[in-house]
Motif scaffolding. Sequence first.
Motif, PDB file in Angstrom:
ATOM      1  N   ASN A  72       0.827  -1.207   0.000  1.00 48.79           N
ATOM      2  CA  ASN A  72       0.000   0.000   0.000  1.00 48.79           C
ATOM      3  C   ASN A  72       0.856   1.251   0.000  1.00 48.79           C
ATOM      4  OD1 ASN A  72      -2.251  -1.523   0.009  1.00 48.79           O
ATOM      5  ND2 ASN A  72      -2.432  -1.558   2.232  1.00 48.79           N
ATOM      6  N   THR A  75       2.051   1.680  -3.525  1.00 52.62           N
ATOM      7  CA  THR A  75       1.017   1.977  -4.516  1.00 52.62           C
ATOM      8  C   THR A  75       0.431   3.360  -4.352  1.00 52.62           C
ATOM      9  OG1 THR A  75       0.497  -0.343  -4.444  1.00 52.62           O
ATOM     10  CG2 THR A  75      -1.076   1.087  -5.556  1.00 52.62           C
TER      11      THR A  75
ATOM     12  N   LEU B  40      -7.557  -2.089  -5.609  1.00 51.66           N
ATOM     13  CA  LEU B  40      -6.868  -2.079  -4.310  1.00 51.66           C
ATOM     14  C   LEU B  40      -7.785  -1.513  -3.223  1.00 51.66           C
ATOM     15  CD1 LEU B  40      -4.050  -2.780  -3.228  1.00 51.66           C
ATOM     16  CD2 LEU B  40      -3.474  -0.380  -3.436  1.00 51.66           C
TER      17      LEU B  40
END
Lengths: 198, 167
Positions: A72, A75, B40
Amino acid sequence: MRAQELSEAHRFLDGELSAPETERFKELMERKPDIARYVNQIRDIDSSINSYETVKAPPVNFPSPAFSGITNLLTVRWRIPAVPAAAAALLFLALTIRVLLPTGTVMSDYQQTSLRLVYFSKAASTVSVVGSFNGWEREIQLLPREDSGYWVTQITVPPGEYSYAFMVDGNARVADPTANSFVEDDYGSKNSVVRVGI
Amino acid sequence: MKSEEFQREYQKVSDRLFTFLLRITGDSEEARELLQEAVLRGYRGRHTFRQEADFSTWLYRIAINIWKNQHIKSAREQDYLQQVRTVPERNTPTPEEIFGRREMGQELDRALEVLEEKYRIPLLLKHMEGFSYREIGKMLGIEENAARVRVYRARHAMRAILEEVSA
């Protein structure tokens, strides 16, 4: 074209007119070529969009539970607010110094706080909790207190404010009814909020 | 929703969602990034997915929200007819290049590209994806009838743009 005719044209194209309305509209198109032309043009647009080819999606990287935090960070690194990022960096630095310092050096301990979560349901077969305390990544099971209907777990977390929700029987998501405050997440679900050690 | 279940459901809609994102972004790299971020975010929020809801509606809504937040004041929404005549240069493949369509396609693609955001998305959801007005309303956070009116206006505007282009 009048507004009413325009609206009927679109409802006709969507198949939303009743049978008598459809017949009346077809007669109208015969009488008024501009309406028939309009309908045909819109129909061409609709069918052209409908015939767009589907393209194969590129592979997506799903975070593995063990490394989800790192993934995370990589990203969405540009979205991390500056203050929490700086706090995390300072914390990391402090912990590193703590490890590297010789024994006997006085440092304040990194404080952990106990959080006890209780849910009541006599009908449930399983109860777990998900929350911001572990990035919503993992369900933590609550254990039943004999046949009392109470389900309990105790976790250790750093002081802070956390949102969470219970998962009952694996899929029913329920906010903690005993919480003092609630917050709605990005997806329209209600989560409970708890403040610990602050 | 469990991790494996999310991935299984995602696989069912992945190509359609990516194609849709290509259409709303008009840029393959941007669509790729948007897809990654939407998936995500959906994955991280999968516990919030209610089983009675439709997975594709839920995931599309996440993707659309990300896109809207990024492009809320997009230049696309200003003076669109002027943009029909001056198409910006690109470094990444356009949807036309990816889809390989050359017939009515090019003009239609260009018209779609310059159509106002609030009309383009419902139009694509309706005619490319086949969602109902009710589902579109849910995805966009508007009433079913407002979704219907936006699609009507989108078609009407598309016709006007195409006539302008071919004039």
